[in-house]
Write a protein that holds these residues in place. Structure first.
Motif, PDB file in Angstrom:
ATOM      1  N   MET A   1      -2.384 -12.552  12.366  1.00  0.00           N
ATOM      2  CA  MET A   1      -3.692 -11.951  12.416  1.00  0.00           C
ATOM      3  C   MET A   1      -3.624 -10.558  11.801  1.00  0.00           C
ATOM      4  O   MET A   1      -2.692  -9.817  12.064  1.00  0.00           O
ATOM      5  CB  MET A   1      -4.201 -11.923  13.857  1.00  0.00           C
ATOM      6  CG  MET A   1      -3.536 -10.909  14.758  1.00  0.00           C
ATOM      7  SD  MET A   1      -4.110 -10.881  16.472  1.00  0.00           S
ATOM      8  CE  MET A   1      -3.214 -12.249  17.129  1.00  0.00           C
ATOM      9  N   ARG A   2      -4.580 -10.239  10.933  1.00  0.00           N
ATOM     10  CA  ARG A   2      -4.655  -8.916  10.309  1.00  0.00           C
ATOM     11  C   ARG A   2      -5.799  -8.163  10.977  1.00  0.00           C
ATOM     12  O   ARG A   2      -6.898  -8.681  11.124  1.00  0.00           O
ATOM     13  CB  ARG A   2      -4.900  -9.014   8.815  1.00  0.00           C
ATOM     14  CG  ARG A   2      -4.918  -7.630   8.156  1.00  0.00           C
ATOM     15  CD  ARG A   2      -4.806  -7.669   6.658  1.00  0.00           C
ATOM     16  NE  ARG A   2      -3.545  -8.159   6.163  1.00  0.00           N
ATOM     17  CZ  ARG A   2      -2.412  -7.455   6.114  1.00  0.00           C
ATOM     18  NH1 ARG A   2      -2.370  -6.246   6.579  1.00  0.00           N
ATOM     19  NH2 ARG A   2      -1.325  -7.992   5.602  1.00  0.00           N
ATOM     20  N   ILE A   3      -5.515  -6.918  11.361  1.00  0.00           N
ATOM     21  CA  ILE A   3      -6.460  -6.117  12.128  1.00  0.00           C
ATOM     22  C   ILE A   3      -6.624  -4.758  11.458  1.00  0.00           C
ATOM     23  O   ILE A   3      -5.632  -4.087  11.143  1.00  0.00           O
ATOM     24  CB  ILE A   3      -5.937  -5.916  13.567  1.00  0.00           C
ATOM     25  CG1 ILE A   3      -5.610  -7.270  14.198  1.00  0.00           C
ATOM     26  CG2 ILE A   3      -6.915  -5.127  14.403  1.00  0.00           C
ATOM     27  CD1 ILE A   3      -4.579  -7.196  15.282  1.00  0.00           C
TER      28      ILE A   3
ATOM     29  N   THR B   1      -4.233  -1.135   7.990  1.00  0.00           N
ATOM     30  CA  THR B   1      -4.341  -2.408   8.705  1.00  0.00           C
ATOM     31  C   THR B   1      -2.977  -2.751   9.297  1.00  0.00           C
ATOM     32  O   THR B   1      -1.942  -2.214   8.892  1.00  0.00           O
ATOM     33  CB  THR B   1      -4.798  -3.565   7.789  1.00  0.00           C
ATOM     34  OG1 THR B   1      -3.847  -3.727   6.745  1.00  0.00           O
ATOM     35  CG2 THR B   1      -6.177  -3.299   7.212  1.00  0.00           C
TER      36      THR B   1
ATOM     37  N   GLN C   1      -0.818  -6.331  10.415  1.00  0.00           N
ATOM     38  CA  GLN C   1      -0.728  -7.779  10.525  1.00  0.00           C
ATOM     39  C   GLN C   1       0.313  -8.074  11.594  1.00  0.00           C
ATOM     40  O   GLN C   1       1.461  -7.636  11.492  1.00  0.00           O
ATOM     41  CB  GLN C   1      -0.313  -8.417   9.203  1.00  0.00           C
ATOM     42  CG  GLN C   1      -0.257  -9.925   9.296  1.00  0.00           C
ATOM     43  CD  GLN C   1       0.004 -10.579   7.957  1.00  0.00           C
ATOM     44  OE1 GLN C   1      -0.234 -10.003   6.913  1.00  0.00           O
ATOM     45  NE2 GLN C   1       0.511 -11.790   8.002  1.00  0.00           N
TER      46      GLN C   1
ATOM     47  N   ASP D   1       2.308 -10.830  14.096  1.00  0.00           N
ATOM     48  CA  ASP D   1       2.730 -12.208  14.284  1.00  0.00           C
ATOM     49  C   ASP D   1       3.513 -12.294  15.591  1.00  0.00           C
ATOM     50  O   ASP D   1       4.730 -12.104  15.615  1.00  0.00           O
ATOM     51  CB  ASP D   1       3.599 -12.657  13.111  1.00  0.00           C
ATOM     52  CG  ASP D   1       4.061 -14.098  13.231  1.00  0.00           C
ATOM     53  OD1 ASP D   1       3.515 -14.840  14.077  1.00  0.00           O
ATOM     54  OD2 ASP D   1       4.979 -14.483  12.482  1.00  0.00           O
TER      55      ASP D   1
ATOM     56  N   LEU E   1      -6.165  -4.879  22.112  1.00  0.00           N
ATOM     57  CA  LEU E   1      -5.874  -6.231  21.656  1.00  0.00           C
ATOM     58  C   LEU E   1      -5.239  -7.015  22.795  1.00  0.00           C
ATOM     59  O   LEU E   1      -4.216  -6.612  23.344  1.00  0.00           O
ATOM     60  CB  LEU E   1      -4.916  -6.196  20.453  1.00  0.00           C
ATOM     61  CG  LEU E   1      -4.503  -7.550  19.870  1.00  0.00           C
ATOM     62  CD1 LEU E   1      -5.712  -8.326  19.360  1.00  0.00           C
ATOM     63  CD2 LEU E   1      -3.488  -7.355  18.774  1.00  0.00           C
TER      64      LEU E   1
ATOM     65  N   LEU F   1      -3.370 -10.412  24.137  1.00  0.00           N
ATOM     66  CA  LEU F   1      -2.582 -11.570  23.726  1.00  0.00           C
ATOM     67  C   LEU F   1      -2.330 -12.446  24.939  1.00  0.00           C
ATOM     68  O   LEU F   1      -2.054 -11.940  26.022  1.00  0.00           O
ATOM     69  CB  LEU F   1      -1.249 -11.139  23.132  1.00  0.00           C
ATOM     70  CG  LEU F   1      -1.273 -10.422  21.791  1.00  0.00           C
ATOM     71  CD1 LEU F   1       0.159 -10.126  21.354  1.00  0.00           C
ATOM     72  CD2 LEU F   1      -1.971 -11.242  20.732  1.00  0.00           C
TER      73      LEU F   1
ATOM     74  N   ARG G   1       1.720 -18.063  22.648  1.00  0.00           N
ATOM     75  CA  ARG G   1       1.465 -17.296  21.444  1.00  0.00           C
ATOM     76  C   ARG G   1       2.230 -17.876  20.267  1.00  0.00           C
ATOM     77  O   ARG G   1       3.266 -18.418  20.380  1.00  0.00           O
ATOM     78  CB  ARG G   1       1.832 -15.829  21.503  1.00  0.00           C
ATOM     79  CG  ARG G   1       2.077 -15.113  22.735  1.00  0.00           C
ATOM     80  CD  ARG G   1       2.096 -13.611  22.465  1.00  0.00           C
ATOM     81  NE  ARG G   1       3.271 -12.995  23.004  1.00  0.00           N
ATOM     82  CZ  ARG G   1       3.291 -12.328  24.133  1.00  0.00           C
ATOM     83  NH1 ARG G   1       2.234 -12.201  24.850  1.00  0.00           N
ATOM     84  NH2 ARG G   1       4.396 -11.767  24.538  1.00  0.00           N
TER      85      ARG G   1
END
Length: 178
Positions: free
Chosen positions: A1-3, A20, A22, A24, A170, A172, A178
């Motif tokens: 996911m890129r944020i 940004t 990213q 994983d 964020l 998770l 995950r």
């Protein structure tokens, strides 16, 4: 996911147009993360050093990851410098009870590419199987001395504070999913 990270409104950048991350998350609780700086021509980079633990990395360009178990006051702060140095701290609560967080040395890789700068970190510490709340952030220093502070979210006020619970924006799920 890129944020996309958000620049604190009271610390604008002169040239950097965006930061940004990213992320994983991997089974078992480890992470791989890559930070990207756009319009990085004026990015001030600290001198490369031996990849070892060091304090005060936030005084120059530095990328950070904050993590806590959902609902906990205790959290971990991980700092990654383009100098290849790193820091890891555990806190018992908001800016309190700081101690070194024992972890394996992360592998930091940098790659400037034109007007882009990339910093990735592999083999991050296992932060446990529980659901997590993360804060991703960056301190960006430019060659003219300007510093901008970037995060997923910022608390109200005129000063950036990555330790504030607002920044743990964020969520998770548990590591097994995950």
């Amino acid at each position: 996911m890129r944020i996309a990270l958000i620049c604190h409104p009271d610390t604008p950048s002169n040239n950097v147009s965006g930061v940004t991350a990213q992320l994983d998350p991997r089974p078992g609780g480890d992470f791989w993360i890559e930070y990207t700086v756009a319009s990085a021509e004026s990015l001030a980079l600290p001198t490369a050093k031996a990849p070892e633990r060091a304090d005060d990395l936030w005084n120059s360009t530095c990328f950070e990851l904050f993590a806590r178990t959902r609902g906990s006051d205790a959290y971990v702060e991980l700092n990654f410098s383009p100098s290849f140095q790193w820091a890891a701290y555990a806190f018992t609560g908001y800016r309190s009870g700081r101690r070194n967080f024992e972890t394996l040395d992360p592998e930091i890789v940098t790659s400037p590419a034109g007007n882009w700068f990339f910093l990735s970190v592999e083999a991050l510490p296992d932060l446990g199987p529980e659901p997590l709340q993360l804060g991703l952030s960056a301190i960006i220093e430019e060659t003219d001395g300007t510093k901008s502070y970037w995060a997923l979210a910022h608390p109200p006020g005129d000063k950036p504070d990555f330790h504030d619970p607002t920044c743990f924006a964020l969520e998770l799920p548990a590591a097994t999913t995950r």
